[in-house]
Design a protein around this motif. Structure first.
Motif, PDB file in Angstrom:
ATOM      1  N   THR A   1       0.816  -1.209   0.000  1.00 19.26           N
ATOM      2  CA  THR A   1       0.000   0.000   0.000  1.00 19.26           C
ATOM      3  C   THR A   1       0.852   1.263   0.000  1.00 19.26           C
ATOM      4  O   THR A   1       1.959   1.280   0.555  1.00 19.26           O
ATOM      5  CB  THR A   1      -0.935   0.019   1.223  1.00 19.26           C
ATOM      6  OG1 THR A   1      -1.696   1.226   1.217  1.00 19.26           O
ATOM      7  CG2 THR A   1      -0.156  -0.050   2.520  1.00 19.26           C
ATOM      8  N   VAL A   2       0.349   2.310  -0.617  1.00 16.76           N
ATOM      9  CA  VAL A   2       1.043   3.598  -0.636  1.00 16.76           C
ATOM     10  C   VAL A   2       0.879   4.326   0.688  1.00 16.76           C
ATOM     11  O   VAL A   2       1.846   4.834   1.264  1.00 16.76           O
ATOM     12  CB  VAL A   2       0.506   4.483  -1.792  1.00 16.76           C
ATOM     13  CG1 VAL A   2       0.958   5.933  -1.624  1.00 16.76           C
ATOM     14  CG2 VAL A   2       0.970   3.940  -3.131  1.00 16.76           C
ATOM     15  N   VAL A   3      -0.346   4.381   1.197  1.00 13.22           N
ATOM     16  CA  VAL A   3      -0.676   5.270   2.309  1.00 13.22           C
ATOM     17  C   VAL A   3       0.100   4.936   3.570  1.00 13.22           C
ATOM     18  O   VAL A   3       0.518   5.835   4.308  1.00 13.22           O
ATOM     19  CB  VAL A   3      -2.192   5.241   2.585  1.00 13.22           C
ATOM     20  CG1 VAL A   3      -2.543   6.109   3.786  1.00 13.22           C
ATOM     21  CG2 VAL A   3      -2.959   5.721   1.366  1.00 13.22           C
ATOM     22  N   ALA A   4       0.317   3.655   3.839  1.00 15.38           N
ATOM     23  CA  ALA A   4       0.890   3.252   5.126  1.00 15.38           C
ATOM     24  C   ALA A   4       2.336   2.789   5.039  1.00 15.38           C
ATOM     25  O   ALA A   4       2.833   2.148   5.962  1.00 15.38           O
ATOM     26  CB  ALA A   4       0.043   2.139   5.745  1.00 15.38           C
ATOM     27  N   THR A   5       3.045   3.114   3.943  1.00 16.71           N
ATOM     28  CA  THR A   5       4.434   2.686   3.813  1.00 16.71           C
ATOM     29  C   THR A   5       5.333   3.861   3.472  1.00 16.71           C
ATOM     30  O   THR A   5       4.924   4.815   2.802  1.00 16.71           O
ATOM     31  CB  THR A   5       4.597   1.620   2.712  1.00 16.71           C
ATOM     32  OG1 THR A   5       4.233   2.169   1.440  1.00 16.71           O
ATOM     33  CG2 THR A   5       3.739   0.397   3.014  1.00 16.71           C
ATOM     34  N   ALA A   6       6.584   3.759   3.908  1.00 24.45           N
ATOM     35  CA  ALA A   6       7.552   4.808   3.598  1.00 24.45           C
ATOM     36  C   ALA A   6       7.804   4.877   2.100  1.00 24.45           C
ATOM     37  O   ALA A   6       7.886   5.973   1.519  1.00 24.45           O
ATOM     38  CB  ALA A   6       8.862   4.546   4.351  1.00 24.45           C
ATOM     39  N   MET A   7       7.930   3.726   1.438  1.00 26.59           N
ATOM     40  CA  MET A   7       8.222   3.742   0.011  1.00 26.59           C
ATOM     41  C   MET A   7       7.064   4.329  -0.786  1.00 26.59           C
ATOM     42  O   MET A   7       7.275   5.074  -1.749  1.00 26.59           O
ATOM     43  CB  MET A   7       8.561   2.338  -0.499  1.00 26.59           C
ATOM     44  CG  MET A   7       9.003   2.322  -1.950  1.00 26.59           C
ATOM     45  SD  MET A   7      10.066   0.937  -2.389  1.00 26.59           S
ATOM     46  CE  MET A   7       8.916  -0.427  -2.232  1.00 26.59           C
ATOM     47  N   GLY A   8       5.838   4.013  -0.398  1.00 22.31           N
ATOM     48  CA  GLY A   8       4.691   4.589  -1.080  1.00 22.31           C
ATOM     49  C   GLY A   8       4.654   6.095  -0.937  1.00 22.31           C
ATOM     50  O   GLY A   8       4.379   6.827  -1.907  1.00 22.31           O
ATOM     51  N   ARG A   9       4.923   6.587   0.251  1.00 18.90           N
ATOM     52  CA  ARG A   9       4.909   8.031   0.492  1.00 18.90           C
ATOM     53  C   ARG A   9       6.017   8.730  -0.283  1.00 18.90           C
ATOM     54  O   ARG A   9       5.815   9.816  -0.830  1.00 18.90           O
ATOM     55  CB  ARG A   9       5.035   8.296   1.991  1.00 18.90           C
ATOM     56  CG  ARG A   9       3.864   7.756   2.796  1.00 18.90           C
ATOM     57  CD  ARG A   9       4.154   7.670   4.288  1.00 18.90           C
ATOM     58  NE  ARG A   9       3.049   7.019   4.989  1.00 18.90           N
ATOM     59  CZ  ARG A   9       3.079   6.670   6.279  1.00 18.90           C
ATOM     60  NH1 ARG A   9       4.159   6.943   7.003  1.00 18.90           N
ATOM     61  NH2 ARG A   9       2.046   6.070   6.828  1.00 18.90           N
ATOM     62  N   ALA A  10       7.204   8.102  -0.341  1.00 20.97           N
ATOM     63  CA  ALA A  10       8.324   8.711  -1.057  1.00 20.97           C
ATOM     64  C   ALA A  10       8.050   8.768  -2.559  1.00 20.97           C
ATOM     65  O   ALA A  10       8.428   9.731  -3.231  1.00 20.97           O
ATOM     66  CB  ALA A  10       9.608   7.934  -0.777  1.00 20.97           C
ATOM     67  N   ALA A  11       7.401   7.738  -3.099  1.00 21.49           N
ATOM     68  CA  ALA A  11       7.063   7.743  -4.523  1.00 21.49           C
ATOM     69  C   ALA A  11       5.987   8.782  -4.825  1.00 21.49           C
ATOM     70  O   ALA A  11       6.067   9.516  -5.814  1.00 21.49           O
ATOM     71  CB  ALA A  11       6.613   6.355  -4.961  1.00 21.49           C
TER      72      ALA A  11
END
Length: 293
Positions: free
Chosen positions: A159-169
């Motif tokens: 998931t984007v919302v709950a992960t560091a990698m999703g947020r960075a992307a």
């Protein structure tokens, strides 16, 4: 800290459902093709063998329709039928579809040795992810021997919302896309957004201010992660990020922010230098509600 995400259908699945509903009146939209692709997407980690009833439950497609789709996909080689279990697996032909996409990302080969060095140094995982709707998909990964419960692999979505990698992307989406993207995330999964939306926005602010963001067990309690934006390919609209995940018990207090974060940001810069990519711009969002008051 919010509880970890449950094992359930992803926001990407819900987005596909919404797309099918919204396209019902579109004469140019090939609904049968869309449903066939949704059947293929029903297979994932821990669900490599599925029956028609399983697929119907996962996709919301009626079982008789699923039966026709699985028969067709088996005839074409995208599924294979396990006679012993009377269930289906993904066929080898499905794997062919991934190669052209991965081959179109040659920077992965240049990045891999640098990623492996950092993974071995911190005894964790280092991975590159590509934004795909409300998920981010691993396209490269390196790890040390024992990395705990989460073992990333190419093609795995998170998931984007709950992960560091999703947020960075998500942080490097163009400003014209960022607001629409965030609104879609909130609409696709209101419950997840209510739990993690403020942290998502705070993570994007971290990327702008520090070059990286952290995630302290929100996605998986046993794993703490840090991620940095990597690059945005304007021609294709692809947003890449790189992360480092480490079992929480291996980290000293403050180590993730003080040591690992700057190292992942430096690694991202080194990879960009190898492939002649400029540092991506961060699309700052409005401050989370709690900070705005």
């Amino acid at each position: 800290m919010p509880a970890a995400l449950p094992s359930s259908r992803t926001g990407r699945d819900r987005a596909v459902d919404s797309m099918l509903a919204d396209s019902a009146g579109d004469a140019a939209f090939a609904t049968t093709l869309a449903k066939g692709l949704l059947v293929l997407e029903a297979f994932g980690a821990g669900s490599s063998v599925l029956g028609n009833t399983d697929i119907a439950a996962r996709t919301g497609i009626p079982r008789p329709t699923v039966a026709r789709l699985t028969h067709t996909l088996t005839e074409l080689g995208y599924l294979s039928f396990d006679r012993g279990l009377a269930k289906y697996r993904l066929g080898v032909r499905a794997l062919r579809m991934a190669h052209p996409l991965l081959a179109d990302m040659p920077f992965r080969q240049a990045a891999r040795p640098l990623m492996q060095d950092l993974a071995a140094s911190v005894r964790g995982t280092v991975s590159i992810g590509l934004l795909d709707g409300s998920a981010v998909v691993y396209v490269e990964t390196a790890r040390s021997g024992d990395v705990g419960s989460h073992v990333p692999d190419i093609g795995m979505p998170i998931t984007v919302v709950a992960t560091a990698m999703g947020r960075a992307a998500a942080a490097i989406l163009p400003p014209t896309e960022a607001a629409r993207f965030d609104a879609q995330l909130a609409a696709d999964d209101a419950e997840q957004w209510s739990r993690f939306g403020e942290n998502y926005l705070a993570g994007i602010a971290q990327c702008a201010d520090r070059g990286f963001c952290t995630c302290l067990g929100e996605y998986m309690p046993a794993i703490h992660a840090v991620a940095a934006p990597l690059h945005y390919a304007a021609n294709s609209g692809r947003a890449f990020a790189i992360n480092c995940g480490i079992p929480a018990f291996r980290l000293q207090p403050g180590q993730l922010e003080a040591e690992i974060g700057p190292r992942i940001a430096a690694l991202a810069a080194s990879i960009r230098a190898l492939i002649n990519e400029a540092e991506p711009e961060i699309s700052r969002r409005p401050a989370p509600a709690a900070e705005a008051r």
